[in-house]
Design a protein around this motif. Structure first.
Motif, PDB file in Angstrom:
ATOM      1  N   ILE A 560       0.843  -1.200   0.000  1.00  0.00           N
ATOM      2  CA  ILE A 560       0.000   0.000   0.000  1.00  0.00           C
ATOM      3  C   ILE A 560       0.876   1.246   0.000  1.00  0.00           C
ATOM      4  CG2 ILE A 560      -1.679   1.318   1.362  1.00  0.00           C
ATOM      5  CD1 ILE A 560      -2.836  -1.391   2.262  1.00  0.00           C
ATOM      6  N   ASP A 561       1.946   1.229   0.785  1.00  0.00           N
ATOM      7  CA  ASP A 561       2.866   2.362   0.799  1.00  0.00           C
ATOM      8  C   ASP A 561       3.475   2.597  -0.583  1.00  0.00           C
ATOM      9  OD1 ASP A 561       2.424   2.874   3.483  1.00  0.00           O
ATOM     10  OD2 ASP A 561       4.161   1.724   4.172  1.00  0.00           O
ATOM     11  N   ASN A 562       3.777   1.525  -1.309  1.00  0.00           N
ATOM     12  CA  ASN A 562       4.323   1.679  -2.660  1.00  0.00           C
ATOM     13  C   ASN A 562       3.351   2.443  -3.555  1.00  0.00           C
ATOM     14  OD1 ASN A 562       6.525   0.183  -1.866  1.00  0.00           O
ATOM     15  ND2 ASN A 562       5.907  -1.692  -2.927  1.00  0.00           N
ATOM     16  N   TYR A 563       2.082   2.096  -3.442  1.00  0.00           N
ATOM     17  CA  TYR A 563       1.052   2.764  -4.258  1.00  0.00           C
ATOM     18  C   TYR A 563       0.905   4.231  -3.848  1.00  0.00           C
ATOM     19  CZ  TYR A 563      -3.497   3.405  -6.567  1.00  0.00           C
ATOM     20  OH  TYR A 563      -4.531   3.856  -7.349  1.00  0.00           O
ATOM     21  N   VAL A 564       0.864   4.473  -2.540  1.00  0.00           N
ATOM     22  CA  VAL A 564       0.717   5.838  -2.047  1.00  0.00           C
ATOM     23  C   VAL A 564       1.903   6.693  -2.461  1.00  0.00           C
ATOM     24  CG1 VAL A 564       0.604   7.250   0.053  1.00  0.00           C
ATOM     25  CG2 VAL A 564      -0.785   5.168  -0.141  1.00  0.00           C
ATOM     26  N   ASP A 565       3.096   6.129  -2.428  1.00  0.00           N
ATOM     27  CA  ASP A 565       4.286   6.884  -2.848  1.00  0.00           C
ATOM     28  C   ASP A 565       4.164   7.324  -4.299  1.00  0.00           C
ATOM     29  OD1 ASP A 565       5.377   6.565  -0.353  1.00  0.00           O
ATOM     30  OD2 ASP A 565       6.727   4.934  -0.933  1.00  0.00           O
ATOM     31  N   ARG A 566       3.592   6.488  -5.133  1.00  0.00           N
ATOM     32  CA  ARG A 566       3.417   6.851  -6.546  1.00  0.00           C
ATOM     33  C   ARG A 566       2.366   7.941  -6.703  1.00  0.00           C
ATOM     34  NH1 ARG A 566       4.783   2.835 -10.404  1.00  0.00           N
ATOM     35  NH2 ARG A 566       3.533   4.042 -11.895  1.00  0.00           N
ATOM     36  N   LEU A 567       1.298   7.874  -5.910  1.00  0.00           N
ATOM     37  CA  LEU A 567       0.327   8.967  -5.925  1.00  0.00           C
ATOM     38  C   LEU A 567       0.969  10.283  -5.524  1.00  0.00           C
ATOM     39  CD1 LEU A 567      -2.852   7.401  -4.237  1.00  0.00           C
ATOM     40  CD2 LEU A 567      -2.612   8.013  -6.644  1.00  0.00           C
ATOM     41  N   ALA A 568       1.739  10.221  -4.434  1.00  0.00           N
ATOM     42  CA  ALA A 568       2.369  11.430  -3.917  1.00  0.00           C
ATOM     43  C   ALA A 568       3.389  12.002  -4.896  1.00  0.00           C
ATOM     44  CB  ALA A 568       3.029  11.127  -2.579  1.00  0.00           C
ATOM     45  N   ALA A 569       4.105  11.141  -5.599  1.00  0.00           N
ATOM     46  CA  ALA A 569       5.162  11.592  -6.493  1.00  0.00           C
ATOM     47  C   ALA A 569       4.631  12.476  -7.616  1.00  0.00           C
ATOM     48  CB  ALA A 569       5.904  10.390  -7.076  1.00  0.00           C
ATOM     49  N   ARG A 570       3.392  12.236  -8.010  1.00  0.00           N
ATOM     50  CA  ARG A 570       2.833  13.068  -9.082  1.00  0.00           C
ATOM     51  C   ARG A 570       1.793  14.064  -8.578  1.00  0.00           C
ATOM     52  NH1 ARG A 570      -2.034  11.551 -11.413  1.00  0.00           N
ATOM     53  NH2 ARG A 570      -2.970   9.606 -10.666  1.00  0.00           N
ATOM     54  N   GLY A 571       1.706  14.200  -7.256  1.00  0.00           N
ATOM     55  CA  GLY A 571       0.821  15.208  -6.682  1.00  0.00           C
ATOM     56  C   GLY A 571      -0.649  14.898  -6.784  1.00  0.00           C
ATOM     57  N   ALA A 572      -0.996  13.611  -6.872  1.00  0.00           N
ATOM     58  CA  ALA A 572      -2.405  13.228  -6.959  1.00  0.00           C
ATOM     59  C   ALA A 572      -3.109  13.511  -5.634  1.00  0.00           C
ATOM     60  CB  ALA A 572      -2.527  11.749  -7.302  1.00  0.00           C
ATOM     61  N   VAL A 573      -4.363  13.865  -5.709  1.00  0.00           N
ATOM     62  CA  VAL A 573      -5.147  14.165  -4.511  1.00  0.00           C
ATOM     63  C   VAL A 573      -5.465  12.868  -3.791  1.00  0.00           C
ATOM     64  CG1 VAL A 573      -7.267  15.182  -3.606  1.00  0.00           C
ATOM     65  CG2 VAL A 573      -6.135  16.212  -5.593  1.00  0.00           C
ATOM     66  N   HIS A 574      -4.999  12.752  -2.571  1.00  0.00           N
ATOM     67  CA  HIS A 574      -5.233  11.518  -1.815  1.00  0.00           C
ATOM     68  C   HIS A 574      -5.076  11.784  -0.328  1.00  0.00           C
ATOM     69  CE1 HIS A 574      -0.838  11.662  -1.938  1.00  0.00           C
ATOM     70  NE2 HIS A 574      -0.842  10.815  -0.913  1.00  0.00           N
ATOM     71  N   GLU A 575      -5.671  10.917   0.458  1.00  0.00           N
ATOM     72  CA  GLU A 575      -5.467  10.892   1.905  1.00  0.00           C
ATOM     73  C   GLU A 575      -5.286   9.437   2.322  1.00  0.00           C
ATOM     74  OE1 GLU A 575      -8.366  12.924   4.233  1.00  0.00           O
ATOM     75  OE2 GLU A 575      -8.227  14.796   3.083  1.00  0.00           O
ATOM     76  N   VAL A 576      -4.461   9.226   3.333  1.00  0.00           N
ATOM     77  CA  VAL A 576      -4.179   7.889   3.823  1.00  0.00           C
ATOM     78  C   VAL A 576      -4.383   7.871   5.332  1.00  0.00           C
ATOM     79  CG1 VAL A 576      -2.502   6.015   3.957  1.00  0.00           C
ATOM     80  CG2 VAL A 576      -2.458   7.585   2.008  1.00  0.00           C
ATOM     81  N   TYR A 577      -5.066   6.851   5.808  1.00  0.00           N
ATOM     82  CA  TYR A 577      -5.274   6.662   7.240  1.00  0.00           C
ATOM     83  C   TYR A 577      -4.759   5.291   7.620  1.00  0.00           C
ATOM     84  CZ  TYR A 577      -7.634   5.831  11.674  1.00  0.00           C
ATOM     85  OH  TYR A 577      -7.897   5.523  12.982  1.00  0.00           O
ATOM     86  N   ARG A 578      -3.771   5.253   8.482  1.00  0.00           N
ATOM     87  CA  ARG A 578      -3.196   3.997   8.967  1.00  0.00           C
ATOM     88  C   ARG A 578      -3.605   3.799  10.414  1.00  0.00           C
ATOM     89  NH1 ARG A 578       0.614   6.634   5.887  1.00  0.00           N
ATOM     90  NH2 ARG A 578       1.483   5.489   4.097  1.00  0.00           N
ATOM     91  N   TYR A 579      -4.008   2.590  10.767  1.00  0.00           N
ATOM     92  CA  TYR A 579      -4.442   2.309  12.134  1.00  0.00           C
ATOM     93  C   TYR A 579      -3.781   1.032  12.632  1.00  0.00           C
ATOM     94  CZ  TYR A 579      -7.737  -0.682   9.612  1.00  0.00           C
ATOM     95  OH  TYR A 579      -8.297  -1.608   8.783  1.00  0.00           O
ATOM     96  N   ASP A 580      -3.701   0.918  13.943  1.00  0.00           N
ATOM     97  CA  ASP A 580      -2.950  -0.160  14.585  1.00  0.00           C
ATOM     98  C   ASP A 580      -3.832  -1.391  14.754  1.00  0.00           C
ATOM     99  OD1 ASP A 580      -0.998  -1.591  15.839  1.00  0.00           O
ATOM    100  OD2 ASP A 580      -1.235  -0.617  17.789  1.00  0.00           O
ATOM    101  N   ALA A 581      -4.029  -2.116  13.662  1.00  0.00           N
ATOM    102  CA  ALA A 581      -4.810  -3.354  13.690  1.00  0.00           C
ATOM    103  C   ALA A 581      -4.463  -4.145  12.439  1.00  0.00           C
ATOM    104  CB  ALA A 581      -6.304  -3.052  13.773  1.00  0.00           C
ATOM    105  N   GLY A 582      -5.220  -5.195  12.168  1.00  0.00           N
ATOM    106  CA  GLY A 582      -4.957  -6.043  11.027  1.00  0.00           C
ATOM    107  C   GLY A 582      -5.885  -5.758   9.874  1.00  0.00           C
ATOM    108  N   HIS A 583      -6.538  -6.817   9.371  1.00  0.00           N
ATOM    109  CA  HIS A 583      -7.391  -6.711   8.191  1.00  0.00           C
ATOM    110  C   HIS A 583      -8.778  -6.230   8.606  1.00  0.00           C
ATOM    111  CE1 HIS A 583      -7.908  -7.473   3.951  1.00  0.00           C
ATOM    112  NE2 HIS A 583      -8.983  -8.210   4.163  1.00  0.00           N
ATOM    113  N   GLY A 584      -8.860  -4.973   9.007  1.00  0.00           N
ATOM    114  CA  GLY A 584     -10.086  -4.418   9.567  1.00  0.00           C
ATOM    115  C   GLY A 584      -9.961  -4.291  11.067  1.00  0.00           C
ATOM    116  N   SER A 585     -11.005  -3.787  11.715  1.00  0.00           N
ATOM    117  CA  SER A 585     -10.969  -3.540  13.150  1.00  0.00           C
ATOM    118  C   SER A 585     -12.199  -4.115  13.826  1.00  0.00           C
ATOM    119  CB  SER A 585     -10.899  -2.033  13.429  1.00  0.00           C
ATOM    120  OG  SER A 585     -10.935  -1.780  14.817  1.00  0.00           O
TER     121      SER A 585
END
Length: 632
Positions: A560-585
């Motif tokens: 997921i970080d790889n994908y987000v880095d590519r979004l950020a590199a070209r200035g695409a509009v995005h937001e990311v929320y990371r939380y301390d759990a596994g596949h859902g909460s």
């Protein structure tokens, strides 16, 4: 732990003053109680009464209820020993699904390792015998799949099965002499074969493999051994006529008894406690119903339930049937055929929502079934969210869901598509998902999207593509392959970079990916590239919100970080929320926070109704473990 009360968590009040959409999440819920086979008054269920989904013990004779587990990220995987003396539960670390089985006395007491000589692993089935035998299925990246047997009285576990491909424990016979294992040694992770082993030495007794001898690959599943000593019949689910059906297989003689039930959809079954009949769950076109099948006569008798979805059901020794029921409009409740509610959690009830309507649309692979909900007020075209289900071997049904209800409350139409790959529409529909993974499902979503716009339901300028897990994967893939179709994307715990996801995910999912795509990334790189959202990330135009669990073993964080880095590199509009759990909460406030963030993100970019909640447009307050990052 004490008894279940209305508000054990002061930070999670089920306040009637909260917005209706939040009340649905906070309202106490319970699962269908599991009961101990030799002590049917002892039951185990899951509830969110404290604000986190945990296990609870219930003594039906005295009425006492007791919270069994209490962990920051919740616990839902547990079972009772047949005599009701012990509660077994799986202990992982912060939702990573990797851990060990623990146990606790039913009446309460300290937890202890249930099988102390087994190292941590991913769980792959568990069976506990009446005479004390225990069979534990395990999976690790290093060992593959193993099955271990612990004899009555304890002692070191004995390995009775091992293979690199996916496998797991199906069931243990009534007398503890036979172990049924589901395996995929043939290399097709979507279709299991069955092997029955002697518990005494692990030697093979019988094999049933429908993937052999033909061009079609047919799956099998274990539904349970007969509930009587010396009875060697195994209830098996098969797909020989293009859908799931039950049959009886005598593992001692090899005799197969075909049960031809005159029902059009998928059929699952469990034994009635006295062994004279089967409780049938029939799923058809996103709804389900119950029947009783009499083995001696072949009679099929309807068990009356309301229209909607029976999520789970069990036949009790007294002849009654208990079941967990809901519909899209009505919240879940545990009912009994004896009349009334079996287990009613304390506290405010979840507010109802709106019913679904069925839509059938012609797609490139056949008719596509979609469930559609319209807001209570206004006329279309509406801002519309396409909530894409996960799995992919799953389907949306006419069942209560707080997430879609929240979008309805905020003026959106909700569309859920049971694309090719979904269960419930026959084996051919489910098995169509191969090689062109992701692209096939999106063709069906496209067909329904075109209908939604043409029919006047959906505003083409305010279309949201959303989903979690496989649905999150399809969301990111859809934003990249159809950049002009969607105004906003919301992806939860997605596959974003297929190759890196394959490298980091649990071994069982690697096997599934090899089945779906026809090999590993090294063997069929072009297919992984064609199916990976990362391939199309530079084409994404819509603002995208991504939420991810940092301990997720299914859709790991690095890809997921790889994908987000590519979004950020070209200035695409995005937001990311990371939380301390596994596949859902499993934490209610965390779930509310994530829905609020999605609602606020969509409102910000579509100009729709701001999220209703104490924090206004910024979303409800939640656990402080999460972090947000924005870009573009």
């Amino acid at each position: 732990m004490g008894a279940m009360t209305e508000s054990e968590n002061p930070e999670n009040p089920a306040s009637p003053d909260a917005p209706v959409w939040e009340q649905r999440f906070r309202a106490p819920r319970v699962s269908l109680p599991e009961w101990a086979e030799e002590a049917p008054d002892r039951s185990l269920f899951v509830s969110n009464a404290t604000g986190t989904y945990e296990l609870y013990a219930w003594d039906r004779a005295t009425g006492e209820q007791r919270q069994v587990t209490d962990r920051p990220n919740g616990t839902t995987d547990g079972t009772l020993s047949p005599d009701g003396a012990w509660i077994w539960w799986f202990a992982d670390t912060d939702g990573d699904e990797f851990g060990v089985w623990m146990r606790q006395p039913f009446a309460g007491g300290a937890d202890e390792p249930a099988v102390p000589d087994l190292a941590p692993s991913y769980p792959a089935g568990l069976a506990i015998g009446r005479e004390g035998t225990v069979v534990v299925g395990r999976s690790t990246d290093e060992e593959g799949s193993t099955v271990h047997l612990v004899r009555p009285g304890g002692g070191e576990p004995v390995e009775i099965y091992r293979h690199r491909e996916s496998a797991g424990v199906g069931d243990l016979s009534y007398d503890g002499s036979l172990v049924a294992v589901e395996h995929t040694e043939h290399g097709d992770a979507m279709h299991s074969a069955l092997r029955v082993l002697r518990a005494s030495d692990g030697s093979a007794v019988a094999e049933l493999d429908d993937t052999k001898g033909g061009t079609e690959e047919l799956g099998l599943t274990v539904l349970g051994f007969a509930p009587a000593a010396g009875d060697t019949r195994l209830l098996v689910g098969h797909q020989r006529r293009g859908r799931w059906e039950p049959m009886l297989w005598d593992v001692a003689t090899g005799a197969e008894t075909d049960l031809r039930l005159d029902l059009p959809g998928d059929v699952s079954a469990e034994w009635c406690p006295d062994g004279s009949g089967l409780l049938i769950v029939h799923g058809y076109e996103a709804r389900s119903e119950l029947w009783r099948y009499e083995i001696a006569t072949g009679a099929l008798v309807r068990v009356e339930t309301p229209a909607g979805t029976v999520s789970s059901a069990t036949a009790r020794p007294d002849g009654s049937v208990e079941y967990l029921w809901s519909s899209a409009a009505e919240p879940p409740v545990v009912r009994s055929t004896d009349g009334g509610v079996v287990l009613d959690p304390p506290g405010p009830k979840a507010p109802p929502s709106l019913p679904v309507e069925d839509v059938w649309v012609e797609g490139p692979g056949g008719r596509v079934h979609a469930l559609v909900q319209r807001p209570a007020e206004g006329e279309g075209p509406f801002p519309t969210i396409f909530e894409v289900h996960g799995g992919p071997a799953w389907h949306d049904s006419d069942a209560f869901a707080s997430g879609p209800a929240a979008w309805l409350d905020h003026g959106y139409a909700v569309v859920r598509v049971n694309y090719r790959g979904s269960t419930g529409y026959g084996r051919e529909w489910t098995d169509a998902l191969k090689h062109r993974v992701g692209l096939i499902e999106l063709e069906d979503v496209d067909a329904v999207r075109e209908w939604a716009v043409a029919s006047g339901l959906a505003d083409p300028e305010r279309l949201v593509l959303s989903g979690g897990s496989w649905g999150g994967y399809l969301t990111l893939l859809g934003l990249g392959t159809r950049p002009d179709a969607w105004a906003v994307g919301l992806a939860a715990v997605p596959v974003a970079d297929y190759v890196t996801a394959y490298e980091d995910e649990m071994e069982a999912l690697k096997a599934l990916d090899r089945t779906l795509l026809g090999g590993s990334p090294e063997e069929v790189p072009e297919r992984y590239a064609a199916s990976s959202p990362l391939t199309y990330v530079d084409a994404v135009k819509a603002p995208v919100h991504i939420s991810a669990g940092v301990n997720d073993p299914r859709c790991p964080i690095r890809q997921i970080d790889n994908y987000v880095d590519r979004l950020a590199a070209r200035g695409a509009v995005h937001e990311v929320y990371r939380y301390d759990a596994g596949h859902g909460s499993l934490v209610v406030e965390e779930r509310i926070k994530q829905v609020a963030l999605d609602l606020a993100f969509a409102a910000k970019h579509l100009g729709t109704r701001p999220v209703e909640g104490p924090s206004g447009g910024s979303g409800a307050d939640g656990p402080r473990s999460g972090t947000r990052a924005t870009g573009g």
